[in-house]
Scaffold this motif. Structure first.
Motif, PDB file in Angstrom:
ATOM      1  N   LEU A  14     -56.973  42.355  21.464  1.00 25.59           N
ATOM      2  CA  LEU A  14     -56.035  42.472  20.347  1.00 25.59           C
ATOM      3  C   LEU A  14     -54.622  42.106  20.784  1.00 25.59           C
ATOM      4  O   LEU A  14     -53.638  42.489  20.145  1.00 25.59           O
ATOM      5  N   ASN A  15     -54.517  41.359  21.874  1.00 25.58           N
ATOM      6  CA  ASN A  15     -53.203  41.007  22.398  1.00 25.58           C
ATOM      7  C   ASN A  15     -52.386  40.222  21.380  1.00 25.58           C
ATOM      8  O   ASN A  15     -52.893  39.319  20.724  1.00 25.58           O
ATOM      9  N   GLN A  16     -51.120  40.595  21.273  1.00 26.29           N
ATOM     10  CA  GLN A  16     -50.195  39.944  20.341  1.00 26.29           C
ATOM     11  C   GLN A  16     -49.091  39.251  21.117  1.00 26.29           C
ATOM     12  O   GLN A  16     -48.392  39.884  21.900  1.00 26.29           O
ATOM     13  N   ARG A  17     -48.983  37.955  20.921  1.00 31.62           N
ATOM     14  CA  ARG A  17     -47.868  37.181  21.486  1.00 31.62           C
ATOM     15  C   ARG A  17     -47.006  36.671  20.341  1.00 31.62           C
ATOM     16  O   ARG A  17     -47.462  36.534  19.218  1.00 31.62           O
ATOM     17  N   ASP A  18     -45.793  36.339  20.679  1.00 32.29           N
ATOM     18  CA  ASP A  18     -44.906  35.707  19.725  1.00 32.29           C
ATOM     19  C   ASP A  18     -45.540  34.390  19.272  1.00 32.29           C
ATOM     20  O   ASP A  18     -46.115  33.672  20.092  1.00 32.29           O
ATOM     21  N   PRO A  19     -45.465  34.068  18.005  1.00 29.11           N
ATOM     22  CA  PRO A  19     -46.055  32.812  17.529  1.00 29.11           C
ATOM     23  C   PRO A  19     -45.533  31.570  18.257  1.00 29.11           C
ATOM     24  O   PRO A  19     -46.211  30.552  18.326  1.00 29.11           O
ATOM     25  N   ALA A  21     -45.020  31.442  21.480  1.00 23.12           N
ATOM     26  CA  ALA A  21     -45.433  31.526  22.885  1.00 23.12           C
ATOM     27  C   ALA A  21     -46.232  30.300  23.306  1.00 23.12           C
ATOM     28  O   ALA A  21     -46.794  29.591  22.474  1.00 23.12           O
ATOM     29  N   ASP A  22     -46.277  30.074  24.624  1.00 25.15           N
ATOM     30  CA  ASP A  22     -47.007  28.930  25.177  1.00 25.15           C
ATOM     31  C   ASP A  22     -48.520  29.062  25.034  1.00 25.15           C
ATOM     32  O   ASP A  22     -49.227  28.071  25.068  1.00 25.15           O
ATOM     33  N   ARG A  23     -49.003  30.277  24.924  1.00 29.03           N
ATOM     34  CA  ARG A  23     -50.437  30.516  24.812  1.00 29.03           C
ATOM     35  C   ARG A  23     -50.737  31.183  23.471  1.00 29.03           C
ATOM     36  O   ARG A  23     -49.921  31.935  22.948  1.00 29.03           O
ATOM     37  N   PRO A  24     -51.933  30.952  22.933  1.00 27.03           N
ATOM     38  CA  PRO A  24     -52.318  31.633  21.691  1.00 27.03           C
ATOM     39  C   PRO A  24     -52.578  33.117  21.947  1.00 27.03           C
ATOM     40  O   PRO A  24     -52.651  33.543  23.100  1.00 27.03           O
ATOM     41  N   SER A  25     -52.724  33.880  20.888  1.00 27.81           N
ATOM     42  CA  SER A  25     -53.094  35.289  21.044  1.00 27.81           C
ATOM     43  C   SER A  25     -54.155  35.658  20.019  1.00 27.81           C
ATOM     44  O   SER A  25     -54.140  35.182  18.889  1.00 27.81           O
ATOM     45  N   CYS A  26     -55.063  36.508  20.450  1.00 34.00           N
ATOM     46  CA  CYS A  26     -56.173  36.910  19.597  1.00 34.00           C
ATOM     47  C   CYS A  26     -55.700  37.639  18.345  1.00 34.00           C
ATOM     48  O   CYS A  26     -56.302  37.507  17.284  1.00 34.00           O
ATOM     49  N   ALA A  27     -54.620  38.397  18.471  1.00 36.37           N
ATOM     50  CA  ALA A  27     -54.108  39.139  17.314  1.00 36.37           C
ATOM     51  C   ALA A  27     -53.719  38.209  16.178  1.00 36.37           C
ATOM     52  O   ALA A  27     -53.790  38.595  15.010  1.00 36.37           O
ATOM     53  N   ASN A  28     -53.335  37.000  16.501  1.00 37.18           N
ATOM     54  CA  ASN A  28     -52.976  36.024  15.472  1.00 37.18           C
ATOM     55  C   ASN A  28     -54.206  35.377  14.840  1.00 37.18           C
ATOM     56  O   ASN A  28     -54.071  34.515  13.978  1.00 37.18           O
ATOM     57  N   CYS A  29     -55.389  35.796  15.270  1.00 41.45           N
ATOM     58  CA  CYS A  29     -56.653  35.245  14.751  1.00 41.45           C
ATOM     59  C   CYS A  29     -57.482  36.332  14.068  1.00 41.45           C
ATOM     60  O   CYS A  29     -58.716  36.312  14.119  1.00 41.45           O
ATOM     61  N   ASN A  30     -56.805  37.321  13.482  1.00 34.60           N
ATOM     62  CA  ASN A  30     -57.479  38.369  12.715  1.00 34.60           C
ATOM     63  C   ASN A  30     -58.317  39.316  13.581  1.00 34.60           C
ATOM     64  O   ASN A  30     -59.275  39.926  13.105  1.00 34.60           O
ATOM     65  N   ALA A  31     -57.969  39.444  14.850  1.00 34.97           N
ATOM     66  CA  ALA A  31     -58.762  40.247  15.781  1.00 34.97           C
ATOM     67  C   ALA A  31     -58.795  41.734  15.401  1.00 34.97           C
ATOM     68  O   ALA A  31     -59.844  42.371  15.530  1.00 34.97           O
ATOM     69  N   GLN A  32     -57.682  42.288  14.947  1.00 37.26           N
ATOM     70  CA  GLN A  32     -57.647  43.707  14.579  1.00 37.26           C
ATOM     71  C   GLN A  32     -58.647  43.995  13.461  1.00 37.26           C
ATOM     72  O   GLN A  32     -59.425  44.949  13.538  1.00 37.26           O
ATOM     73  N   ALA A  33     -58.637  43.176  12.427  1.00 39.66           N
ATOM     74  CA  ALA A  33     -59.558  43.385  11.303  1.00 39.66           C
ATOM     75  C   ALA A  33     -61.010  43.225  11.747  1.00 39.66           C
ATOM     76  O   ALA A  33     -61.888  43.971  11.300  1.00 39.66           O
TER      77      ALA A  33
END
Length: 107
Positions: A14-19, A21-33
Motif C-alpha cells: 500500500l506504499n504511497q509515493r508522490d505522483p 516520483a521517479d517510481r510508481p506506487s501501488c497506492a496509486n493503483c487502487n491497492a487500498q480498496a
C-alpha cells in the motif's frame, strides 16, 4: 504440530509515493480498496482466522514497476492484479483451492 500460525499470510503493498516520483506506487493503483476487498472476500469464504488466511497491509515491497503487488506466504508467490475479479481468482484458486494463478504471477 505446524509452526505456522496461518496457512496463508497475504501482504498487499500500500506504499504511497508522490505522483511526481521517479517510481510508481501501488497506492496509486487502487491497492487500498483491493486489500479491503480481499479481506472481505476471505471472511465471506470462511477462510479468515488462525490456521487459515490473514490479509495484511504492507509498506513498500520494492517491486514497484510490477505493481500493484501482493505476496502470499509461506509460498512466496508474487502476484499483480487489476481489479476485483483478479482478487477473486487469487482468493478462490490459491487461498481456498491451493492452485497458483499463473496468469497473475510476477517473477
Amino acid at each position: 504440530m505446524s509452526t505456522q500460525y496461518y496457512r496463508h499470510h497475504v501482504f498487499f503493498c500500500l506504499n504511497q509515493r508522490d505522483p511526481a516520483a521517479d517510481r510508481p506506487s501501488c497506492a496509486n493503483c487502487n491497492a487500498q480498496a483491493m486489500q479491503e476487498y480481499a479481506k472481505k472476500r476471505v471472511k465471506e469464504a470462511g477462510l479468515a482466522g488462525p490456521g487459515q488466511v490473514r490479509i495484511n497491509k504492507a509498506g513498500c515491497l520494492d517491486r514497484c514497476e510490477l505493481g500493484p503487488v501482493v505476496v502470499v506466504y509461506p509460498e512466496g508467490v508474487w502476484y499483480t492484479y487489476l481489479d476485483e475479479s483478479d482478487i477473486d481468482e487469487i482468493v478462490d484458486s490459491h487461498l481456498a483451492g491451493g492452485k497458483i494463478v499463473e496468469r497473475l504471477l510476477i517473477d
